[in-house]
Design a protein around this motif. Structure first.
Motif, mmCIF file in Angstrom:
data_model
loop_
_atom_site.group_PDB
_atom_site.id
_atom_site.type_symbol
_atom_site.label_atom_id
_atom_site.label_comp_id
_atom_site.label_asym_id
_atom_site.label_seq_id
_atom_site.Cartn_x
_atom_site.Cartn_y
_atom_site.Cartn_z
ATOM 1 N N ILE A 33 -3.529 1.774 -44.717
ATOM 2 C CA ILE A 33 -3.433 2.962 -43.855
ATOM 3 C C ILE A 33 -2.498 2.698 -42.680
ATOM 4 O O ILE A 33 -1.574 3.477 -42.402
ATOM 5 C CB ILE A 33 -4.828 3.376 -43.351
ATOM 6 C CG1 ILE A 33 -5.658 3.960 -44.490
ATOM 7 C CG2 ILE A 33 -4.722 4.379 -42.196
ATOM 8 C CD1 ILE A 33 -7.112 4.177 -44.153
ATOM 9 N N GLY B 143 -6.127 11.728 -41.514
ATOM 10 C CA GLY B 143 -7.210 10.864 -41.972
ATOM 11 C C GLY B 143 -8.241 10.705 -40.875
ATOM 12 O O GLY B 143 -8.328 11.521 -39.954
ATOM 13 N N ASN C 244 -6.788 4.128 -49.103
ATOM 14 C CA ASN C 244 -8.213 3.976 -48.750
ATOM 15 C C ASN C 244 -8.542 2.549 -48.342
ATOM 16 O O ASN C 244 -9.691 2.142 -48.388
ATOM 17 C CB ASN C 244 -9.112 4.424 -49.904
ATOM 18 C CG ASN C 244 -8.875 3.624 -51.172
ATOM 19 O OD1 ASN C 244 -8.036 2.730 -51.209
ATOM 20 N ND2 ASN C 244 -9.616 3.925 -52.214
ATOM 21 N N GLU D 41 -6.602 7.878 -45.754
ATOM 22 C CA GLU D 41 -5.502 8.621 -45.146
ATOM 23 C C GLU D 41 -4.745 9.321 -46.266
ATOM 24 O O GLU D 41 -4.595 8.780 -47.356
ATOM 25 C CB GLU D 41 -4.567 7.664 -44.393
ATOM 26 C CG GLU D 41 -3.485 8.356 -43.587
ATOM 27 C CD GLU D 41 -3.816 8.393 -42.099
ATOM 28 O OE1 GLU D 41 -2.923 8.733 -41.310
ATOM 29 O OE2 GLU D 41 -4.969 8.109 -41.737
#
Length: 343
Positions: A77, A182, A72, A206
């Motif tokens: 990510i 995501g 997050n 994600e």
């Protein structure tokens, strides 16, 4: 006389544009009235009927899988995506809506090129509209390395209204075994957009899965790939038949009209099935009447309903103005609506 003729031509031109605009909106169904309906006695989430209700009402596909990663933070990510790409031994399939020039796109291309040159099959299905800022040279360097690049729904004068139907997926499939999904595009925008006074990373997440769900989502990728003219190779190794292990999951693909959305129905069923809390984080919070009614019904049952959405510092001001028109009804019902403030 000449002046009057000029004014007449201008008035005719304006009238013609107005007529064409009206005709376009008419064809798009903008004047169509949205259906209003009421869902009564919806099963709670723990009710054994809930999964069946969701699958049948939203055209969802049931499957199984194991969550193998969750990120997050924007840096995490992009690092997770690039690491997954570097781990690929056989195939990489990537579908996305949004890409822009910058560091993130360059790092992503470098990772794909390295794998393609190592003999890994790399397929990219890229939305034609959402990636139009990237120059031709960017795609050519990928193709030169052996990456297969296909653009999703480029403009076609023979079907111009289809150009408004885009792919918003962010889907990365590694070796037909692992899938990452995501909300982040491949863009420096997610690090903050100085053009709107935004100097902090965007809130995003994600998730990665393994198991049956990877095969299912690979099939979804293949569907769009084939429809855009790509060669569909379903040889050994693709769409592996995985056992029903892990957690039961379902995937809802929304290809409905603006007024008949399976994703909206999924939200509504989930809201009506909630017993304790509904927490929503969304930059563009524009629930239509049926979804607002589901949120209000949940709050009236004592469910803790909270929404965090964008503030005045955002990339779509008109969306925020439209969203705020719905606040009064939700706030009056006890729904908490908070606008994220950058610190």
């Amino acid at each position: 006389m000449a002046k009057r003729n000029l004014l007449a031509w201008l008035a005719g031109g304006v009238a013609g544009v107005a007529l064409l605009t009206f005709f376009f909106l008419y064809l798009r169904g903008i004047f169509r009235q949205e259906p209003e309906y009421n869902i009564v006695a919806s099963p709670a989430i723990e009710d054994p009927r809930f999964p069946l209700a969701v699958v049948s009402l939203t055209n969802a596909l049931p499957t199984y899988g194991r969550m193998t990663g969750f990120w997050n933070n924007v840096d995490d990510i992009y690092a997770a995506r690039n690491a997954a790409i570097r781990s690929a031994q056989r195939s990489i399939r990537f579908e996305t809506y949004f890409m822009t020039p910058g560091r993130r796109a360059d790092e992503f291309a470098a990772a794909l090129i390295e794998r393609a040159q190592a003999g890994v099959e790399v397929q990219m299905l890229i939305d034609d509209y959402g990636t139009d800022e990237l120059p031709d040279e960017y795609w050519q360097q990928l193709r030169n390395a052996g990456v297969q690049v296909i653009f999703f729904r480029p403009f076609d004068w023979r079907a111009p209204l289809e150009y408004n139907s885009r792919t918003h997926r962010k889907l990365l499939i590694i070796d037909s075994q692992q899938v990452l999904i995501g909300g982040a595009g491949v863009s420096d925008n997610w690090d903050g957009d100085p053009d709107i006074g935004d100097n902090a990373s965007w809130l995003e997440f994600e998730v990665s899965y393994e198991g049956q769900i990877a095969s299912l989502l690979e099939g979804n990728f293949f569907q769009n790939w084939a429809y855009m003219g790509g060669e569909l190779d379903l040889g050994p190794g693709t769409l592996p038949a995985k056992p029903s292990e892990g957690e039961p999951l379902y995937v809802t693909n929304d290809t409905s009209t603006l007024s008949e959305s399976t994703i909206r129905m999924l939200f509504q069923m989930s809201f009506l099935g909630a017993k304790e809390r509904i927490w929503i984080g969304s930059p563009y919070f524009l629930p239509e009447q049926n979804t607002r009614a589901a949120l209000i019904q949940a709050r009236q049952r004592g469910v803790d309903v909270r929404v965090i959405t964008m503030s005045s510092r955002n990339d779509k001001p008109i969306v925020r103005y439209a969203a705020r028109e719905n606040y009064e009804e939700l706030l009056a019902a006890g729904v908490q609506v908070c606008e994220y403030q950058q610190v």
